[in-house]
Design a protein around this motif. Structure first.
Motif, PDB file in Angstrom:
ATOM      1  N   TRP A  99     -20.923  -4.498   5.762  1.00 20.74           N
ATOM      2  CA  TRP A  99     -19.873  -4.193   6.748  1.00 20.74           C
ATOM      3  C   TRP A  99     -20.313  -2.996   7.587  1.00 20.74           C
ATOM      4  N   ASN A 100     -20.500  -3.255   8.884  1.00 16.11           N
ATOM      5  CA  ASN A 100     -21.061  -2.248   9.763  1.00 16.11           C
ATOM      6  C   ASN A 100     -20.163  -1.022   9.898  1.00 16.11           C
ATOM      7  N   ALA A 101     -18.847  -1.226   9.838  1.00 15.05           N
ATOM      8  CA  ALA A 101     -17.915  -0.096  10.000  1.00 15.05           C
ATOM      9  C   ALA A 101     -17.878   0.794   8.770  1.00 15.05           C
ATOM     10  N   GLY A 102     -18.434   0.313   7.664  1.00 12.52           N
ATOM     11  CA  GLY A 102     -18.479   1.132   6.454  1.00 12.52           C
ATOM     12  C   GLY A 102     -17.219   0.975   5.623  1.00 12.52           C
ATOM     13  N   GLY A 103     -17.264   1.517   4.410  1.00 15.48           N
ATOM     14  CA  GLY A 103     -16.121   1.438   3.511  1.00 15.48           C
ATOM     15  C   GLY A 103     -16.578   1.315   2.072  1.00 15.48           C
ATOM     16  N   ASP A 104     -15.673   1.611   1.165  1.00 14.14           N
ATOM     17  CA  ASP A 104     -15.959   1.542  -0.267  1.00 14.14           C
ATOM     18  C   ASP A 104     -15.115   0.449  -0.910  1.00 14.14           C
ATOM     19  N   ASN A 105     -15.740  -0.331  -1.765  1.00 13.48           N
ATOM     20  CA  ASN A 105     -15.007  -1.350  -2.506  1.00 13.48           C
ATOM     21  C   ASN A 105     -14.018  -0.672  -3.454  1.00 13.48           C
ATOM     22  N   SER A 106     -12.829  -1.247  -3.566  1.00 13.57           N
ATOM     23  CA  SER A 106     -11.812  -0.654  -4.443  1.00 13.57           C
ATOM     24  C   SER A 106     -10.868  -1.726  -4.954  1.00 13.57           C
ATOM     25  N   VAL A 107     -10.336  -1.461  -6.126  1.00  7.37           N
ATOM     26  CA  VAL A 107      -9.337  -2.342  -6.744  1.00  7.37           C
ATOM     27  C   VAL A 107      -8.232  -1.461  -7.322  1.00  7.37           C
ATOM     28  N   SER A 108      -6.988  -1.815  -7.037  1.00  9.38           N
ATOM     29  CA  SER A 108      -5.838  -1.079  -7.569  1.00  9.38           C
ATOM     30  C   SER A 108      -4.915  -2.062  -8.268  1.00  9.38           C
ATOM     31  N   ALA A 109      -4.359  -1.604  -9.356  1.00 11.48           N
ATOM     32  CA  ALA A 109      -3.423  -2.434 -10.121  1.00 11.48           C
ATOM     33  C   ALA A 109      -2.260  -1.566 -10.585  1.00 11.48           C
ATOM     34  N   LEU A 110      -1.082  -2.108 -10.479  1.00 13.32           N
ATOM     35  CA  LEU A 110       0.127  -1.420 -10.931  1.00 13.32           C
ATOM     36  C   LEU A 110       0.943  -2.392 -11.773  1.00 13.32           C
ATOM     37  N   ALA A 111       1.088  -2.090 -13.044  1.00 18.21           N
ATOM     38  CA  ALA A 111       1.881  -2.928 -13.953  1.00 18.21           C
ATOM     39  C   ALA A 111       3.240  -2.275 -14.164  1.00 18.21           C
ATOM     40  N   GLY A 135      -0.220   2.607 -13.338  1.00 22.55           N
ATOM     41  CA  GLY A 135      -1.112   2.149 -12.286  1.00 22.55           C
ATOM     42  C   GLY A 135      -2.479   2.794 -12.382  1.00 22.55           C
ATOM     43  N   LEU A 136      -3.513   2.042 -11.987  1.00 26.11           N
ATOM     44  CA  LEU A 136      -4.893   2.503 -12.006  1.00 26.11           C
ATOM     45  C   LEU A 136      -5.580   2.117 -10.706  1.00 26.11           C
ATOM     46  N   ASN A 137      -6.585   2.924 -10.330  1.00 24.87           N
ATOM     47  CA  ASN A 137      -7.368   2.648  -9.127  1.00 24.87           C
ATOM     48  C   ASN A 137      -8.847   2.822  -9.448  1.00 24.87           C
ATOM     49  N   ALA A 138      -9.625   1.820  -9.116  1.00 23.67           N
ATOM     50  CA  ALA A 138     -11.075   1.866  -9.304  1.00 23.67           C
ATOM     51  C   ALA A 138     -11.726   1.753  -7.934  1.00 23.67           C
ATOM     52  N   GLN A 139     -12.489   2.785  -7.561  1.00 21.08           N
ATOM     53  CA  GLN A 139     -13.147   2.794  -6.261  1.00 21.08           C
ATOM     54  C   GLN A 139     -14.634   3.036  -6.455  1.00 21.08           C
ATOM     55  N   GLU A 140     -15.437   2.357  -5.644  1.00 17.24           N
ATOM     56  CA  GLU A 140     -16.888   2.467  -5.746  1.00 17.24           C
ATOM     57  C   GLU A 140     -17.331   3.917  -5.521  1.00 17.24           C
ATOM     58  N   GLY A 141     -18.120   4.399  -6.435  1.00 21.57           N
ATOM     59  CA  GLY A 141     -18.659   5.733  -6.294  1.00 21.57           C
ATOM     60  C   GLY A 141     -17.860   6.810  -7.004  1.00 21.57           C
ATOM     61  N   ARG A 142     -16.738   6.458  -7.664  1.00 22.84           N
ATOM     62  CA  ARG A 142     -15.977   7.466  -8.402  1.00 22.84           C
ATOM     63  C   ARG A 142     -15.332   6.834  -9.629  1.00 22.84           C
ATOM     64  N   GLN A 143     -14.937   7.672 -10.542  1.00 24.15           N
ATOM     65  CA  GLN A 143     -14.385   7.179 -11.808  1.00 24.15           C
ATOM     66  C   GLN A 143     -12.952   6.664 -11.631  1.00 24.15           C
ATOM     67  N   LEU A 144     -12.515   5.963 -12.676  1.00 21.38           N
ATOM     68  CA  LEU A 144     -11.180   5.391 -12.679  1.00 21.38           C
ATOM     69  C   LEU A 144     -10.122   6.496 -12.578  1.00 21.38           C
ATOM     70  N   ARG A 145      -9.081   6.252 -11.770  1.00 19.28           N
ATOM     71  CA  ARG A 145      -8.023   7.242 -11.583  1.00 19.28           C
ATOM     72  C   ARG A 145      -6.658   6.600 -11.834  1.00 19.28           C
ATOM     73  N   LYS A 146      -5.769   7.443 -12.330  1.00 16.60           N
ATOM     74  CA  LYS A 146      -4.389   6.987 -12.557  1.00 16.60           C
ATOM     75  C   LYS A 146      -3.577   7.188 -11.285  1.00 16.60           C
ATOM     76  N   THR A 147      -2.770   6.168 -10.945  1.00 13.87           N
ATOM     77  CA  THR A 147      -1.951   6.255  -9.734  1.00 13.87           C
ATOM     78  C   THR A 147      -0.461   6.307 -10.029  1.00 13.87           C
ATOM     79  N   ASP A 148      -0.047   5.856 -11.199  1.00 18.42           N
ATOM     80  CA  ASP A 148       1.382   5.882 -11.542  1.00 18.42           C
ATOM     81  C   ASP A 148       1.523   5.881 -13.055  1.00 18.42           C
ATOM     82  N   ASP A 149       2.596   6.521 -13.547  1.00 18.12           N
ATOM     83  CA  ASP A 149       2.793   6.624 -14.998  1.00 18.12           C
ATOM     84  C   ASP A 149       4.249   7.006 -15.255  1.00 18.12           C
TER      85      ASP A 149
END
Length: 352
Positions: A99-111, A135-149
């Motif tokens: 992708w020429n515009a750039g960006g990091d792959n990421s996945v977020s999940a909220l149960a 909730g958890l967020n996984a982004q390319e280049g950094r460790q797993l992070r919590k988004t909600d609890d």
């Protein structure tokens, strides 16, 4: 003359006797095996039937009986309990390939999960609710992070004097905490919160306004005790969340107002509102702690839903921008700030 009269009476009595039921042995013994006897009752027929008597052959109605062609539902007695069981998960994914515009792959999940058990009959009203979110967020280049609890349990029991009024005498208990450690990213060494650090317990009595047929509940309590728990030794020694350094609990006594309301604002758009306002009598009366959630659930079909929501928290005991010297001594404890969270997601939802 007398002989004629006597003769007439004799013939009359003879005729009447012959018109009566013939004497029969009604009970007749019958045996099928030695030592076992069955007593049968014979049918007794009348010679003269009254005009109102109706003789029906018992085989006639049986010939008109037809078998059931469909299975009828089993009778279920009425229950005064209303329950809700909801499980949901929201997923967000972004992927890039060349992708020429750039960006990091990421996945977020909220149960999330929501369970309610509500009882209402005449003078009694008992509402119970359990809410769980993580909730958890996984982004390319950094460790797993919590988004909600979130872990939230609430129970309100009400009693009213008659079935006309919508006002109840009520007692309420609620408890809030979280599942896992919270961090101020990217710092993953020093947690700023843990399970039961903090934990909040509200217990009080007051009055509730609960109109029939509406998912609306207003609770007003002039006597409510708020307990703040910090059961982690490291955080307790820091004196966070209003607890004195080295202590594990902080007690407050004050005034509590809560309100919850659920209604359909548009077709397939359900609004869910919950707010809690608390002010302590002793330490800082007039200063109000706010906990307000507003969510809109958009139903696509039975299993797919979209959610738009906000969550605002203001607690005078939670400080930000703390300043410490080189030795770790706190110079400035910081100031309270408004905490704001916004949520937008589409996911799967299952209710049973």
């Amino acid at each position: 003359m007398r002989s004629t009269l006597l003769l007439f009476l004799f013939f009359t009595l003879s005729f009447s006797i012959s018109a009566q039921v013939n004497s029969l042995n009604v009970f007749e013994r019958d045996s099928v095996e030695p030592g076992f006897q069955v007593v049968k009752i014979k049918d007794v027929k009348l010679k003269y039937l009254t005009r109102a008597a109706k003789l029906t052959d018992p085989r006639t109605p049986l010939n008109r009986v037809k078998p059931l062609l469909k299975k009828f539902k089993k009778f279920v007695p009425q229950s005064f309990w209303a329950k809700t069981n909801e499980l949901g998960i929201n997923l967000n994914e972004v992927a890039f390939v060349n992708w020429n515009a750039g960006g990091d792959n990421s996945v977020s999940a909220l149960a999330n999960a929501r369970f309610t058990r509500n009882y209402k009959f005449r003078y009694l009203n008992w509402n119970n609710e359990l809410r769980l979110r993580y909730g958890l967020n996984a982004q390319e280049g950094r460790q797993l992070r919590k988004t909600d609890d979130q872990i939230r349990i609430a129970s309100t029991f009400g009693f009213r004097k008659d079935t006309i009024t919508n006002w109840y005498y009520s007692v309420k208990a609620s408890f809030n905490t979280q599942f896992s450690n919270g961090y101020k990213y990217p710092n993953r060494t020093n947690p700023i919160s843990r399970f039961m650090a903090p934990g909040y317990l509200f217990l009080g009595a007051g009055t509730s306004y609960i109109p029939d047929g509406k998912k609306f509940n207003l609770y007003i309590s002039p006597i409510t005790q708020k307990a703040t728990f910090v059961l982690d030794e490291e955080l307790s020694n820091q004196g966070v969340f209003g607890v004195e350094a080295g202590e594990n609990t902080f007690m407050e006594f004050g005034f509590l107002v809560t309100n919850s309301w659920e209604t359909e604002v548009l077709k397939n758009v359900l609004m869910n509102h919950r707010v809690s306002l608390y002010s302590d009598y002793i330490e800082s009366f007039g200063n109000v702690d706010v906990d307000w959630e507003l969510n809109f659930n958009l139903t696509v079909n039975k299993y797919i839903k979209a959610n738009i929501g906000t969550h605002v928290i203001f607690d005078d005991d939670i400080k930000f921008d703390e300043v410490a010297d080189a030795d770790g001594n706190i110079i400035d404890p910081g100031i309270p700030r408004i905490q704001f969270k916004q949520l937008l997601g589409v996911g799967l939802n299952y209710a049973f």
